[in-house]
Design an enzyme around this catalytic site. Structure first.
Site, short mmCIF file in Angstrom:
data_model
loop_
_atom_site.label_atom_id
_atom_site.label_comp_id
_atom_site.label_asym_id
_atom_site.label_seq_id
_atom_site.Cartn_x
_atom_site.Cartn_y
_atom_site.Cartn_z
N GLY A 1 5.95 12.87 -14.44
CA GLY A 1 6.88 13.29 -13.40
C GLY A 1 6.96 14.80 -13.23
O GLY A 1 6.89 15.31 -12.10
N THR B 1 -7.83 0.30 -1.95
CA THR B 1 -8.59 -0.80 -1.34
C THR B 1 -9.92 -1.05 -2.05
O THR B 1 -10.59 -2.03 -1.78
CB THR B 1 -8.85 -0.54 0.16
OG1 THR B 1 -9.30 0.79 0.30
CG2 THR B 1 -7.61 -0.76 0.98
N ASP C 1 -13.94 14.76 5.87
CA ASP C 1 -14.64 14.39 4.64
C ASP C 1 -15.94 15.19 4.57
O ASP C 1 -17.01 14.69 4.93
CB ASP C 1 -14.91 12.88 4.62
CG ASP C 1 -13.61 12.08 4.55
OD1 ASP C 1 -12.67 12.54 3.87
OD2 ASP C 1 -13.53 11.02 5.17
N LYS D 1 -6.98 15.54 8.06
CA LYS D 1 -6.80 15.13 6.66
C LYS D 1 -7.79 15.88 5.77
O LYS D 1 -8.99 15.88 6.03
CB LYS D 1 -7.05 13.62 6.51
CG LYS D 1 -6.88 13.13 5.06
CD LYS D 1 -6.85 11.63 4.99
CE LYS D 1 -8.20 11.00 4.77
NZ LYS D 1 -8.67 11.02 3.38
N ASP E 1 -4.56 14.69 1.21
CA ASP E 1 -4.73 13.37 0.59
C ASP E 1 -5.21 13.53 -0.85
O ASP E 1 -6.37 13.26 -1.15
CB ASP E 1 -5.72 12.56 1.44
CG ASP E 1 -5.81 11.10 1.00
OD1 ASP E 1 -4.91 10.63 0.28
OD2 ASP E 1 -6.78 10.43 1.40
N LEU E 2 -4.31 13.97 -1.73
CA LEU E 2 -4.71 14.22 -3.12
C LEU E 2 -4.34 13.06 -4.05
O LEU E 2 -4.71 13.08 -5.22
CB LEU E 2 -4.06 15.52 -3.63
CG LEU E 2 -4.45 16.80 -2.90
CD1 LEU E 2 -3.82 18.01 -3.60
CD2 LEU E 2 -5.96 16.98 -2.82
N LYS E 3 -3.61 12.09 -3.56
CA LYS E 3 -3.23 10.91 -4.36
C LYS E 3 -2.80 11.31 -5.78
O LYS E 3 -3.40 10.90 -6.78
CB LYS E 3 -4.37 9.90 -4.42
CG LYS E 3 -4.77 9.36 -3.04
CD LYS E 3 -5.78 8.24 -3.15
CE LYS E 3 -6.16 7.66 -1.81
NZ LYS E 3 -6.94 8.57 -0.94
N LEU E 4 -1.73 12.11 -5.85
CA LEU E 4 -1.26 12.60 -7.16
C LEU E 4 -0.80 11.43 -8.04
O LEU E 4 -0.19 10.47 -7.55
CB LEU E 4 -0.11 13.58 -6.98
CG LEU E 4 -0.38 14.84 -6.15
CD1 LEU E 4 0.86 15.73 -6.13
CD2 LEU E 4 -1.58 15.61 -6.69
N HIS E 5 -1.07 11.57 -9.34
CA HIS E 5 -0.68 10.53 -10.30
C HIS E 5 -0.65 11.18 -11.68
O HIS E 5 -1.69 11.35 -12.31
CB HIS E 5 -1.71 9.39 -10.26
CG HIS E 5 -1.31 8.19 -11.04
ND1 HIS E 5 -2.13 7.13 -11.24
CD2 HIS E 5 -0.15 7.89 -11.67
CE1 HIS E 5 -1.51 6.22 -11.97
NE2 HIS E 5 -0.30 6.66 -12.24
N ASP E 6 0.54 11.57 -12.13
CA ASP E 6 0.63 12.26 -13.43
C ASP E 6 2.06 12.09 -13.93
O ASP E 6 2.86 11.38 -13.32
CB ASP E 6 0.27 13.75 -13.24
CG ASP E 6 -0.35 14.34 -14.50
OD1 ASP E 6 0.17 14.05 -15.61
OD2 ASP E 6 -1.32 15.10 -14.39
N ARG F 1 -15.51 9.06 10.38
CA ARG F 1 -16.88 9.09 10.91
C ARG F 1 -17.03 8.75 12.38
O ARG F 1 -17.90 9.31 13.03
CB ARG F 1 -17.76 8.19 10.05
CG ARG F 1 -17.98 8.78 8.66
CD ARG F 1 -18.45 7.76 7.68
NE ARG F 1 -17.39 6.81 7.34
CZ ARG F 1 -17.51 5.84 6.45
NH1 ARG F 1 -18.64 5.67 5.83
NH2 ARG F 1 -16.50 5.03 6.18
N THR G 1 4.90 17.17 -13.89
CA THR G 1 3.69 17.76 -13.29
C THR G 1 3.62 17.45 -11.80
O THR G 1 3.30 18.32 -10.97
CB THR G 1 2.43 17.22 -14.01
OG1 THR G 1 2.55 17.57 -15.39
CG2 THR G 1 1.15 17.83 -13.46
#
Ligand code: C5P
Length: 234
Positions: free
Chosen positions: A67, A115, A11, A33, A60-65, A206, A69
């Site tokens: 289908g 979360t 991070d 990561k 860790d791009l958490k794709l959400h678009d 961390r 794409t």
């Protein structure tokens, strides 16, 4: 080292800082990561350089678009040699990612319910069911969509394993050794407890990246995990 269950979360806001962490953990870690922040600043080149060095990358791009794409983006990521990619655990999105990875070695992980969201947030978003019910539905949907596993809290591993069955990956952030600073993490478990509960891979940031000696910290965590495993088998 090949069997180490630890993924270090890079991070960072620069490639230089991330490279320094990789260098500091070169003896003990083979899995890193890369999240949105580092990807935004360092891009695919940072990822492919890490892969070229023999490291495994969890993107860790958490794709959400839509289908199409998600499918096409996943197909691009699959060519980069990435090992793990996250997408939101919605049926369309997960099915598209599974189609996009094709026959590559890329594994897709579903992110169930962020979360950062609580029941009030879900109501504001139009969900009427309880957070727990939505979480369980999404784990079941992940199993049906054919993704390779899910990301979840270490405290939910046993429930998720029961819903997903064996053979799927469970990856858990929110892991801290007893006594280590929790930072903004509230619901944490120790690395040993998370592994004993059935987690396959632990994402740790961390506790290692801010340690005075990151390599020594990883070694300490690995020995904690070995001790926890011994306790359950004895
Ligand atoms: O520094 P720390 O060990 O808390 O970092 C954990 C990593 O896992 C961070 O990259 C964080 O964004 C990620 N993560 C998390 N909790 C989730 C999902 C992802 O801490 N529920």
């Amino acid at each position: 080292m090949k069997t180490s269950p630890i993924i270090i979360a890079l991070d960072c806001d620069s490639a230089a800082e991330a490279k320094a962490i990789v260098k500091a953990t070169v003896d003990t870690v083979s899995y890193y990561k890369v999240g949105l922040e580092l990807y935004a600043v360092a891009g695919p080149k940072f990822v492919t350089d890490l892969v070229a060095k023999g490291k495994k990358v969890f993107l860790d791009l958490k794709l959400h678009d839509i289908g199409e794409t998600v499918k096409r983006a996943t197909a691009q990521i699959a060519t980069m040699g990435v090992s793990l990619l996250t997408v939101h655990a919605e049926p369309q999105v997960m099915r598209a990612a599974v189609a996009g990875k094709g026959k590559s070695k890329l594994k897709i992980l579903g992110v169930t319910v962020l979360t950062s969201l609580d029941q009030t947030d879900l109501h504001a978003m139009g969900y009427t069911q309880a957070l727990n019910a939505l979480f369980e539905l999404r784990v079941r949907n992940a199993a049906r969509a054919g993704v390779d596993g899910v990301v979840c809290s270490p405290l939910e591993v046993a429930k998720v394993r029961a819903l997903l069955g064996a053979g799927k990956l469970i990856v858990t952030p929110g892991v801290r050794s007893a006594g280590a600073a929790k930072g903004d993490q509230k619901r944490v478990a120790t690395p040993g407890d998370a592994i004993v509960a059935g987690s396959d891979l632990l994402v740790i940031g961390r506790q290692v990246t801010r340690a005075e000696d990151p390599n020594a910290e990883v070694k300490r965590i690995l020995s904690e995990i070995r001790a926890a495993k011994r306790r359950t088998t004895s």
